[in-house]
Design an enzyme around this catalytic site. Sequence first.
Site, short mmCIF file in Angstrom:
data_model
loop_
_atom_site.label_atom_id
_atom_site.label_comp_id
_atom_site.label_asym_id
_atom_site.label_seq_id
_atom_site.Cartn_x
_atom_site.Cartn_y
_atom_site.Cartn_z
N LYS A 31 0.67 -1.26 0.02
CA LYS A 31 -0.15 -0.14 -0.02
C LYS A 31 0.82 1.44 -0.07
O LYS A 31 0.77 2.29 -0.83
CB LYS A 31 -1.05 -0.08 1.28
CG LYS A 31 -1.36 1.34 1.57
CD LYS A 31 -2.34 1.13 2.98
CE LYS A 31 -1.58 1.50 4.23
NZ LYS A 31 -1.25 2.90 4.49
N ASN A 32 1.80 1.29 0.86
CA ASN A 32 2.70 2.45 1.01
C ASN A 32 3.62 2.73 -0.06
O ASN A 32 4.02 3.85 -0.30
CB ASN A 32 3.18 2.52 2.43
CG ASN A 32 2.58 2.69 3.70
OD1 ASN A 32 1.07 3.11 3.28
ND2 ASN A 32 2.79 2.50 4.85
N CYS A 125 -5.32 13.08 13.01
CA CYS A 125 -5.01 11.79 12.98
C CYS A 125 -4.81 11.17 14.24
O CYS A 125 -4.34 11.41 15.13
CB CYS A 125 -3.60 11.77 12.09
SG CYS A 125 -3.48 9.90 11.78
N ARG A 130 0.45 14.93 13.04
CA ARG A 130 1.31 14.85 11.88
C ARG A 130 1.44 15.82 10.75
O ARG A 130 0.52 15.97 9.79
CB ARG A 130 0.95 13.43 11.10
CG ARG A 130 0.99 12.31 12.12
CD ARG A 130 0.22 11.00 11.59
NE ARG A 130 1.17 10.41 10.38
CZ ARG A 130 0.44 9.50 9.62
NH1 ARG A 130 -1.00 9.08 10.05
NH2 ARG A 130 1.05 8.81 8.66
N ASP A 311 5.12 0.71 11.94
CA ASP A 311 3.91 -0.09 11.64
C ASP A 311 3.84 -1.45 12.15
O ASP A 311 2.73 -2.23 11.78
CB ASP A 311 3.63 0.15 10.14
CG ASP A 311 3.67 1.51 9.55
OD1 ASP A 311 3.09 2.18 10.44
OD2 ASP A 311 3.96 1.93 8.35
N ARG A 403 -8.36 -0.49 5.14
CA ARG A 403 -7.49 0.55 4.50
C ARG A 403 -6.16 0.09 3.94
O ARG A 403 -5.33 0.50 3.14
CB ARG A 403 -7.62 1.66 5.15
CG ARG A 403 -8.67 2.64 5.59
CD ARG A 403 -8.42 3.97 6.33
NE ARG A 403 -7.13 4.41 5.70
CZ ARG A 403 -6.49 5.36 6.32
NH1 ARG A 403 -6.88 5.90 7.63
NH2 ARG A 403 -5.14 6.03 5.85
N1 EPU Z 1 6.69 14.73 9.95
C1 EPU Z 1 6.76 16.12 10.49
N2 EPU Z 1 6.60 17.12 9.45
C2 EPU Z 1 6.38 16.73 8.02
C3 EPU Z 1 6.31 15.37 7.87
C4 EPU Z 1 6.55 14.31 8.84
O1 EPU Z 1 7.20 16.56 11.64
O2 EPU Z 1 6.36 17.49 7.08
C5 EPU Z 1 6.96 13.59 11.11
C6 EPU Z 1 5.64 13.17 11.47
O3 EPU Z 1 4.78 13.72 12.39
C7 EPU Z 1 5.95 11.98 12.13
C8 EPU Z 1 7.31 11.58 11.40
O4 EPU Z 1 8.04 12.74 10.98
O5 EPU Z 1 6.54 12.13 13.33
C9 EPU Z 1 7.36 10.53 10.49
O6 EPU Z 1 6.34 10.98 9.34
P1 EPU Z 1 6.30 10.41 7.95
O7 EPU Z 1 6.35 11.57 7.03
O8 EPU Z 1 7.60 9.77 7.44
O9 EPU Z 1 5.15 9.53 7.71
P2 EPU Z 1 4.10 9.61 6.82
O10 EPU Z 1 4.55 9.65 5.08
O11 EPU Z 1 2.80 10.45 7.09
C10 EPU Z 1 4.23 6.84 6.42
C11 EPU Z 1 3.29 5.75 6.20
C12 EPU Z 1 2.73 5.52 7.60
C13 EPU Z 1 3.97 5.25 8.41
C14 EPU Z 1 4.98 6.50 8.61
C15 EPU Z 1 6.39 6.21 9.22
C16 EPU Z 1 2.39 5.84 3.97
C17 EPU Z 1 1.08 6.19 3.18
N3 EPU Z 1 2.29 6.23 5.32
O12 EPU Z 1 3.43 7.98 6.68
O13 EPU Z 1 1.92 4.16 7.55
O14 EPU Z 1 3.50 4.88 9.86
O15 EPU Z 1 5.44 6.78 7.11
O16 EPU Z 1 7.07 4.97 8.93
O17 EPU Z 1 3.44 5.62 3.34
C18 EPU Z 1 0.14 2.59 8.02
O18 EPU Z 1 0.49 2.12 6.89
O19 EPU Z 1 -0.37 2.26 8.89
C19 EPU Z 1 1.04 3.83 8.20
C20 EPU Z 1 0.57 4.86 9.11
#
Ligand code: EPU
Length: 424
Positions: A31-32, A125, A130, A311, A403
């Site tokens: 998915k991701n 969320c 986030r 995750d 999801r």
């Molecule tokens: N963060 C910031 N600012 C930003 C972006 C991120 O402070 O602009 C922080 C977030 O708050 C968090 C950390 O950086 O504490 C990591 O967030 P990241 O951006 O890496 O996460 P994401 O891209 O929103 C993806 C996965 C999540 C997974 C996280 C961490 C997808 C669609 N989602 O989310 O997957 O938990 O990386 O590995 O790729 C799941 O599949 O259940 C899921 C939640």
Amino acid sequence: MSKKSLAETKRCYHVQGGTTLKGRIQTEGAKNAVLPLLAASLLTDEPLELSNVPQVEDVHTMVSMLTELGKKVSISEDVYRIEENGDLQPNAPYELVRRMRASFNVLGPLIARLGQAQVPLPGGCVLGPRPVDFHVKGLQALGADIKLQEGVFHATSTQLKGAELYLDFPSVGATHQLLTTAALIPEKTVIYNPAQEPEVYELIYLLKKMGAQISTAPDRIEIIGQQKLSGTNYRVIPDRINAGTYLIAGAISGGEIVVECIPGHLEALLVKLREMGFTVEERDTEVRLATSVKAKGIHLETRTYPGFACDIHPQMMALMALAEGDSLIRETVLADRFGQVPELVRMGADIKAQENTAFIKGVDQLQGTEVYATDIRSGAALILAGLAAKGETRMVDSGHVPRGYVDLAGKLSKVGASIEVEMI
Ligand code: EPU
């Protein structure tokens, strides 16, 4: 567009505990990985064909988003063909961005293609705050003018330019966003401290096939984009988080399970499962897990890849709840990934969460009861806990599990679990 997605339908998973899983599970596409690949289809007016696409609700949400933005998506089993269908539109509907944070990743491609975009701030969320500040700062450094007005980012740009970018944290989403945008800028962009998850590499491989020049080093990604990118086809990798979930399902049931996946993407988990006492064998495209002794408690800390994936920590917590002795999980990636804690405690687990750390004392038995999913992975963890609990666990889910998983109940039932899903 329907106001309520199928995913938002409530389900109750009736899990009868005490069965031992035995057999083989094929892992669906990641998915991701596929969500950013679908968003990358906005970069080209040529057809993009993705295969091994999982039929999960988040993919359906992204398909609805692409359709709203002017793409046509034809689906034949696991193959998704995405074509331009008239002019692209710059407005991402809030209804879709609200449902799934990954849909925010259409912002960069729309700016790069159209010179403008209006994308709402993703909603709050259950995994804690986030923010999207790294996305916005990075896009501004690439030359976009972005203002937040009444909850919507209004972006314009006359000419994007290559830049040196640095991420304060190796965010997966921000790395995806900046990579896709930079791929359509015919200058050099460097992203320092990028995420290194396999899902990021999937996007890199796709963008290279579409014509971008990209090289990687441990501390950076360098991109020289193109004025125009071409269509291509791409097969998505198996989902490492779901593969991990199936292995832990086998482990918590005391069974023997073979999971088809890419073992190299699961190393941190496999090492931790061995430390707990499970027999774990890696073959080319599968992992075999067997149980011979009672699992021992362990400590783990979540990290960005190749560290232990946040995750998979809720599923591990369910396993640790029944392991001998003390375990500890320290969550360092997401602000709040402990939604499963009060539910596992209601099943009889001895878990105390303080700030980002959960202290788990193993108990001999969990007891089935009614529990609630707060997100995709807590839902999976509670189903797994139900496999080992006494009696029936009724796991109520308002749409999280579908999801991220393709028929989790059916997959586990095929290898011996007793799970009925009731729509409520
Ligand atoms: N963060 C910031 N600012 C930003 C972006 C991120 O402070 O602009 C922080 C977030 O708050 C968090 C950390 O950086 O504490 C990591 O967030 P990241 O951006 O890496 O996460 P994401 O891209 O929103 C993806 C996965 C999540 C997974 C996280 C961490 C997808 C669609 N989602 O989310 O997957 O938990 O990386 O590995 O790729 C799941 O599949 O259940 C899921 C939640």
